[in-house]
Design an enzyme around this catalytic site. Structure first.
Site, PDB file in Angstrom:
ATOM      1  CG  ASP A   3      43.570  41.459  36.301  1.00  0.00           C
ATOM      2  OD1 ASP A   3      42.919  40.642  35.623  1.00  0.00           O
ATOM      3  OD2 ASP A   3      43.321  42.684  36.293  1.00  0.00           O
TER       4      ASP A   3
ATOM      5  CD  GLU B  78      37.849  42.291  34.078  1.00  0.00           C
ATOM      6  OE1 GLU B  78      36.663  42.528  33.799  1.00  0.00           O
ATOM      7  OE2 GLU B  78      38.321  42.478  35.218  1.00  0.00           O
ATOM      8  CD  GLU B  79      38.946  43.310  38.235  1.00  0.00           C
ATOM      9  OE1 GLU B  79      38.284  44.324  37.988  1.00  0.00           O
ATOM     10  OE2 GLU B  79      38.439  42.268  38.676  1.00  0.00           O
TER      11      GLU B  79
ATOM     12  CG  HIS C   3      36.072  45.674  42.174  1.00  0.00           C
ATOM     13  ND1 HIS C   3      35.753  46.415  41.052  1.00  0.00           N
ATOM     14  CD2 HIS C   3      36.416  44.445  41.723  1.00  0.00           C
ATOM     15  CE1 HIS C   3      35.885  45.652  39.980  1.00  0.00           C
ATOM     16  NE2 HIS C   3      36.285  44.444  40.366  1.00  0.00           N
TER      17      HIS C   3
END
Length: 482
Positions: A77, A144-145, A457
């Site tokens: 992801d 994961e995020e 991000h």
């Protein structure tokens, strides 16, 4: 020049294909299909668990059968952030990449090199007929995020390798042997809205232009947090002018430093110019504070339509007080590793849900479990004093450094041989999935390394092109010399 012209071609080719596949956290179906398609095309064994994690397996190349099995690990992801003026549907649209000098970036969105470049390298290894390696497993995890749910769901027996190379780090020339654990703390304010006074004029106060960034890897840089800046100004208003608060929104993801935030306020017309003067002075102060780290910050005041409702006065005050009092940033530095952030917290998001609920999201990190819990409890105390309902997430463990790791020594020796200099051996304040793997596979010997990424991000995310080739050569040399 485009991404297709870059070297090493196999890695960049896979990365390009990955950027064309939408893969938001918790919506990894399309990228899972893509990876399964690659495996089928190259006749590579693949298995999938109930959460969607994938494990591709390939035997050793001729002459390397006696080497131990190594796991190449990356997550599927990506963080989905875009600039306000960019039209992009992360569920359906491909990422548009731009070669910008020495860097590759996206056009107004996150690039997804975190961790698409790790996926690309792993696929380039396992699908090659020319790269020399022992038995290889490629582990691709989901989500994961936003929750590490894929890593948490890994079952005993899914993996067979005892050496794991995590491909999710962001500085070429640094080898990581440990990471912080994390925890989320969410505060919820429930309220009954009141009618917005019709005699007021209404204004939208917007904080914008900040860099944002990773709440682990960038937290030590002193970057501006839009939620904290907005709370500071609203507190000054409380001290000087009567006003109503009709709307407040800021930030997005728990692991991103808030880049933008806004509030809609109402006040008597006579206060308009006084508030504008106050705002101009405040904006100048913030610009001066952040001139070395976040020089593009802007704070804007614009007239807006009258809303139907606003917050009750007592909630307005408690919300502003608690947002201002809530800690953000580095709490403590490590006493074990020089220059490493030990403990931090991020005031990630402030979101209105409907017209009766405000949810404040925060995240805490620490390489010391007790310190992580202590800062989470401090955050909880701030919001409970303000009358909010507070919940903690279950969190995830850290990965304790192991200076005696054999794979670490091999990677160090390889780097020195290839490049004539020592790699930096580090622990990272950002969270990695390694700690969760150790819970199920305590014998794993692990390191994490990667090419150089910046501003992950955020829409400024970019990858330094030349470091991908350096990292790739390092990876291949490690595989040959296990």
């Amino acid at each position: 020049m485009t991404i297709k012209d870059l070297e090493p071609k196999s890695v960049w080719s896979y990365f390009h294909e990955i950027t064309q596949v939408p893969r938001p956290s918790k919506k990894e179906g399309k990228i899972i299909d893509y990876v399964e398609g690659v495996a089928a095309k190259h006749k590579i064994a693949v298995k999938k668990d109930k959460s969607g994690n994938l494990l591709l397996s390939s035997p050793a190349t001729k002459g390397y059968e006696k080497l131990p099995t190594v796991i190449l690990q990356a997550h599927l992801d990506m963080v989905c952030e875009k600039n306000a003026n960019v039209s992009h549907d992360f569920d359906n649209d491909p990422i548009k990449t731009v070669v910008d000098g020495e860097w590759l970036r996206a056009d107004g969105t996150t690039l997804g090199a975190d961790n698409g470049i790790g996926m690309a390298a792993a696929l380039a290894v396992i699908t090659s007929d020319e790269i020399e390696h022992g038995p290889v497993e490629c582990l691709f995890t989901v989500d994961e995020e936003t929750g590490l749910t894929g890593a948490k769901a890994i079952k005993e027996g899914f993996l067979t390798g005892k050496i794991l190379l995590n491909l999710d780090s962001e500085d070429e020339g640094q080898i990581f042997m440990g990471c912080a654990g994390g925890k989320g703390t969410v505060a919820t304010f429930d309220y009954k809205p009141v009618k917005a006074p019709p005699s007021n004029e209404y204004f939208r106060i917007t904080v914008t232009g900040l860099s944002g960034g990773h709440s682990g890897g960038d937290i030590h840089k002193g970057l501006g947090n839009a939620n904290k800046i907005l709370a500071r100004f609203l507190y000054q208003l409380l001290e000087k002018f009567p006003f109503t608060l009709a709307e407040i929104q800021g930030g997005n993801l728990h692991n991103a430093i808030a880049r933008e935030a806004y509030a809609v306020i109402g006040t008597a017309a006579v206060n308009r110019e006084k508030i504008r003067i106050l705002l101009n002075t405040f904006a100048a102060d913030i610009a001066n504070e952040l001139k070395r780290v976040d020089p593009n910050v802007e704070i804007i005041m614009e007239t807006t339509d009258k809303p139907e409702t606003c917050l009750p006065r007592t909630l307005r005050e408690k919300l502003i007080y608690s947002l201002l009092a809530c800690p953000h940033g580095v709490i403590a530095m490590s006493h074990e590793i020089n220059g490493l952030v030990e403990t931090s917290t991020n005031l990630a998001s402030v979101k209105m849900e409907g017209k009766s609920k405000i949810v404040v999201g925060t995240s805490q990190r620490s390489s010391v479990e007790s310190a992580k819990n202590a800062i989470a409890d401090q955050i909880a105390s701030v919001f409970r004093l303000a009358g909010a309902k507070v919940e903690h997430g279950e969190g995830y463990p850290g990965w304790a450094p192991n200076p005696d790791s054999q794979i670490l020594k091999i990677a160090q020796k390889s780097y020195k041989k290839l490049f004539g200099k020592e790699a930096e051996i580090m622990a990272i304040h950002a969270g990695l999935e390694c700690g969760l793997f150790l819970e199920k596979y305590p014998y794993l010997d692990m390191i994490s390394f990667g090419p150089t990424l910046r501003s992950v991000h955020s829409p400024d995310e970019r990858i330094e092109i030349r470091t991908v080739d350096l990292w790739w050569k390092h990876l291949l040399d490690i595989l040959k010399n296990l």
